[in-house]
Design a protein around this motif. Structure first.
Motif, PDB file in Angstrom:
ATOM      1  N   PHE A 154       0.834  -1.202   0.000  1.00  0.00           N
ATOM      2  CA  PHE A 154       0.000   0.000   0.000  1.00  0.00           C
ATOM      3  C   PHE A 154       0.869   1.253   0.000  1.00  0.00           C
ATOM      4  O   PHE A 154       0.549   2.249  -0.660  1.00  0.00           O
ATOM      5  CB  PHE A 154      -0.922  -0.009   1.219  1.00  0.00           C
ATOM      6  CG  PHE A 154      -1.972   1.071   1.190  1.00  0.00           C
ATOM      7  CD1 PHE A 154      -3.156   0.889   0.500  1.00  0.00           C
ATOM      8  CD2 PHE A 154      -1.780   2.271   1.852  1.00  0.00           C
ATOM      9  CE1 PHE A 154      -4.127   1.881   0.461  1.00  0.00           C
ATOM     10  CE2 PHE A 154      -2.734   3.268   1.821  1.00  0.00           C
ATOM     11  CZ  PHE A 154      -3.915   3.067   1.124  1.00  0.00           C
ATOM     12  N   ALA A 155       1.983   1.198   0.730  1.00  0.00           N
ATOM     13  CA  ALA A 155       2.891   2.351   0.760  1.00  0.00           C
ATOM     14  C   ALA A 155       3.464   2.631  -0.622  1.00  0.00           C
ATOM     15  O   ALA A 155       3.675   3.790  -1.000  1.00  0.00           O
ATOM     16  CB  ALA A 155       4.017   2.090   1.762  1.00  0.00           C
ATOM     17  N   ASP A 156       3.704   1.563  -1.405  1.00  0.00           N
ATOM     18  CA  ASP A 156       4.291   1.729  -2.735  1.00  0.00           C
ATOM     19  C   ASP A 156       3.248   1.978  -3.820  1.00  0.00           C
ATOM     20  O   ASP A 156       3.479   2.766  -4.738  1.00  0.00           O
ATOM     21  CB  ASP A 156       5.103   0.483  -3.112  1.00  0.00           C
ATOM     22  CG  ASP A 156       6.338   0.320  -2.239  1.00  0.00           C
ATOM     23  OD1 ASP A 156       6.811   1.328  -1.694  1.00  0.00           O
ATOM     24  OD2 ASP A 156       6.803  -0.826  -2.098  1.00  0.00           O
ATOM     25  N   LEU A 157       2.101   1.307  -3.710  1.00  0.00           N
ATOM     26  CA  LEU A 157       1.135   1.289  -4.814  1.00  0.00           C
ATOM     27  C   LEU A 157      -0.165   2.016  -4.518  1.00  0.00           C
ATOM     28  O   LEU A 157      -0.952   2.264  -5.432  1.00  0.00           O
ATOM     29  CB  LEU A 157       0.813  -0.174  -5.188  1.00  0.00           C
ATOM     30  CG  LEU A 157       2.005  -1.048  -5.585  1.00  0.00           C
ATOM     31  CD1 LEU A 157       1.554  -2.485  -5.749  1.00  0.00           C
ATOM     32  CD2 LEU A 157       2.638  -0.548  -6.882  1.00  0.00           C
ATOM     33  N   GLY A 158      -0.442   2.318  -3.268  1.00  0.00           N
ATOM     34  CA  GLY A 158      -1.714   2.934  -2.935  1.00  0.00           C
ATOM     35  C   GLY A 158      -2.847   1.921  -2.970  1.00  0.00           C
ATOM     36  O   GLY A 158      -2.675   0.743  -2.622  1.00  0.00           O
ATOM     37  N   ALA A 159      -4.023   2.357  -3.422  1.00  0.00           N
ATOM     38  CA  ALA A 159      -5.236   1.536  -3.358  1.00  0.00           C
ATOM     39  C   ALA A 159      -5.155   0.266  -4.189  1.00  0.00           C
ATOM     40  O   ALA A 159      -5.931  -0.677  -3.953  1.00  0.00           O
ATOM     41  CB  ALA A 159      -6.442   2.364  -3.803  1.00  0.00           C
ATOM     42  N   VAL A 160      -4.238   0.196  -5.147  1.00  0.00           N
ATOM     43  CA  VAL A 160      -4.091  -1.019  -5.952  1.00  0.00           C
ATOM     44  C   VAL A 160      -3.834  -2.229  -5.057  1.00  0.00           C
ATOM     45  O   VAL A 160      -4.276  -3.346  -5.354  1.00  0.00           O
ATOM     46  CB  VAL A 160      -2.945  -0.843  -6.978  1.00  0.00           C
ATOM     47  CG1 VAL A 160      -2.606  -2.169  -7.647  1.00  0.00           C
ATOM     48  CG2 VAL A 160      -3.331   0.185  -8.023  1.00  0.00           C
ATOM     49  N   ALA A 161      -3.132  -2.019  -3.950  1.00  0.00           N
ATOM     50  CA  ALA A 161      -2.813  -3.117  -3.038  1.00  0.00           C
ATOM     51  C   ALA A 161      -4.058  -3.723  -2.399  1.00  0.00           C
ATOM     52  O   ALA A 161      -4.000  -4.839  -1.860  1.00  0.00           O
ATOM     53  CB  ALA A 161      -1.854  -2.633  -1.955  1.00  0.00           C
ATOM     54  N   LEU A 162      -5.180  -3.006  -2.443  1.00  0.00           N
ATOM     55  CA  LEU A 162      -6.420  -3.511  -1.844  1.00  0.00           C
ATOM     56  C   LEU A 162      -7.242  -4.353  -2.825  1.00  0.00           C
ATOM     57  O   LEU A 162      -8.221  -4.987  -2.413  1.00  0.00           O
ATOM     58  CB  LEU A 162      -7.274  -2.341  -1.346  1.00  0.00           C
ATOM     59  CG  LEU A 162      -6.629  -1.437  -0.287  1.00  0.00           C
ATOM     60  CD1 LEU A 162      -7.574  -0.299   0.077  1.00  0.00           C
ATOM     61  CD2 LEU A 162      -6.246  -2.236   0.961  1.00  0.00           C
ATOM     62  N   LEU A 163      -6.850  -4.357  -4.107  1.00  0.00           N
ATOM     63  CA  LEU A 163      -7.637  -5.095  -5.096  1.00  0.00           C
ATOM     64  C   LEU A 163      -7.748  -6.583  -4.777  1.00  0.00           C
ATOM     65  O   LEU A 163      -8.836  -7.161  -4.958  1.00  0.00           O
ATOM     66  CB  LEU A 163      -7.048  -4.888  -6.493  1.00  0.00           C
ATOM     67  CG  LEU A 163      -7.301  -3.510  -7.119  1.00  0.00           C
ATOM     68  CD1 LEU A 163      -6.535  -3.373  -8.436  1.00  0.00           C
ATOM     69  CD2 LEU A 163      -8.796  -3.287  -7.355  1.00  0.00           C
ATOM     70  N   PRO A 164      -6.681  -7.268  -4.315  1.00  0.00           N
ATOM     71  CA  PRO A 164      -6.866  -8.677  -3.956  1.00  0.00           C
ATOM     72  C   PRO A 164      -7.875  -8.898  -2.833  1.00  0.00           C
ATOM     73  O   PRO A 164      -8.496  -9.963  -2.758  1.00  0.00           O
ATOM     74  CB  PRO A 164      -5.452  -9.121  -3.530  1.00  0.00           C
ATOM     75  CG  PRO A 164      -4.538  -8.207  -4.273  1.00  0.00           C
ATOM     76  CD  PRO A 164      -5.256  -6.888  -4.283  1.00  0.00           C
ATOM     77  N   LEU A 165      -8.055  -7.886  -1.958  1.00  0.00           N
ATOM     78  CA  LEU A 165      -9.118  -7.996  -0.952  1.00  0.00           C
ATOM     79  C   LEU A 165     -10.486  -7.978  -1.616  1.00  0.00           C
ATOM     80  O   LEU A 165     -11.402  -8.690  -1.201  1.00  0.00           O
ATOM     81  CB  LEU A 165      -9.017  -6.847   0.058  1.00  0.00           C
ATOM     82  CG  LEU A 165      -7.942  -6.946   1.141  1.00  0.00           C
ATOM     83  CD1 LEU A 165      -8.008  -5.723   2.052  1.00  0.00           C
ATOM     84  CD2 LEU A 165      -8.103  -8.222   1.953  1.00  0.00           C
ATOM     85  N   GLY A 166     -10.652  -7.145  -2.660  1.00  0.00           N
ATOM     86  CA  GLY A 166     -11.889  -7.150  -3.435  1.00  0.00           C
ATOM     87  C   GLY A 166     -12.120  -8.499  -4.075  1.00  0.00           C
ATOM     88  O   GLY A 166     -13.249  -9.007  -4.118  1.00  0.00           O
TER      89      GLY A 166
END
Length: 314
Positions: A154-166
């Motif tokens: 998340f620190a590097d990519l922002g919200a993209v890191a949350l996509l696997p949670l979706g």
């Protein structure tokens, strides 16, 4: 009497062994599909990768279902359920393939593995399954493990890191719906009609968006590497889903479910070999916490299932 039904230490039946082998096959072929998706050139939009993934699955599984005599046309209510499953699976896969454009396969997959914990909670809320405090605690620990993987991403990519949670959330709802439908539909037919429903959503969308000029949605004419990767996504999606369909048909879910964590092994190996990615220490710690909590949940599920089975006749 089948002693394996009540004694987990008893020798496995041939069907159970075959189911275990099919689950291992799934664990080592599903990450190959992910690798093909990640290797697809950036100019090919994710929606087009989804079109290949579900289109090839329809082309293979629908004729197979018909050839095996499983081609009973679903009724309107079943089609609505297939459509809902298709949309959930389409959304889950789209989130995951998008994440793979920015994240290593192992990182995205380890975050996705919170899905069993979400499914455990949804089973209690929606299916009225018994979920005790120990399993709730294990789910909480699993989510903490996911945070260990998400935080640096998340620190590097922002919200993209949350996509696997979706992906995990959509897949958990997909599995709840599958539990309700799998009792009366063969797994191959279930996969075939759901892939058909997903294709009925994504393929017309690709046709309508052709020439729109929206880079993230406008399909391109694939050439060179893209032809091979799109074909690879579709073929490996079909192969991996056939593996898991037969695994669930041949062996108890509680027996084979822990083997899904072998995907982490395949994902790390492929990520390193193909893309030069290797998890750092914090990611490994998160993976260990997620896998440990997941195995505990599966063990509790197996223990509860064995207690609920009726005693054999004297």
């Amino acid at each position: 009497m089948d002693r394996t039904a009540t004694d987990p230490s008893a020798p496995l039946r041939d069907g159970t062994v075959a189911g275990i082998l099919c689950m291992v096959g799934f664990a080592f072929t599903a990450p190959v599909m992910d690798a093909f998706a990640k290797a697809t050139p950036a100019e090919v939009p994710v929606m087009q990768i989804l079109g290949a993934r579900f289109g090839v699955q329809v082309a293979v599984l629908v004729p197979l279902a018909l050839a095996l005599g499983m081609g009973r046309w679903p009724g309107p209510r079943d089609w609505l359920r297939h459509l809902l499953r298709g949309v959930l699976l389409l959304t889950a896969t789209g989130c995951f393939f998008t994440a793979l454009r920015f994240m290593p396969i192992a990182n995205a997959l380890s975050i996705f593995f919170v899905a069993p914990f979400i499914l455990t909670i949804l089973g209690g809320l929606m299916l009225k399954e018994e979920v005790g405090p120990r399993r709730i605690a294990a789910c909480a620990v699993g989510f903490l493990g996911a945070l260990l993987v998400i935080q640096p991403s998340f620190a590097d990519l922002g919200a993209v890191a949350l996509l696997p949670l979706g992906t995990a959330l959509c897949f958990a709802f997909y599995m709840v719906l599958t539990r309700r439908m799998a009792q009366r539909t063969h797994p191959i037919a279930l996969q075939a009609w759901t892939a058909t429903a997903a294709s009925a959503v994504v393929l017309p969308a690709l046709w309508l968006l052709d020439g729109s000029g929206i880079a993230a949605l406008d399909p391109v004419r694939p050439t060179g590497l893209a032809l091979w990767t799109l074909a690879g996504v579709g073929v490996m999606a079909t192969v991996s889903h056939l593996f898991i369909s037969f695994a669930l048909r041949l062996a108890p879910a509680a027996t084979i479910a822990p083997l899904q964590y072998l995907e982490i092994v395949a994902a790390v190996a492929l990520g390193y070999w193909v893309f030069g990615d290797f998890p750092d220490a914090l990611t490994w710690a998160g993976i260990a916490v997620i896998v440990g909590a997941g195995l505990y949940v599966f063990a509790r599920e197996r223990r509860v299932s064995l207690r609920r089975r009726p005693l054999p006749p004297a």
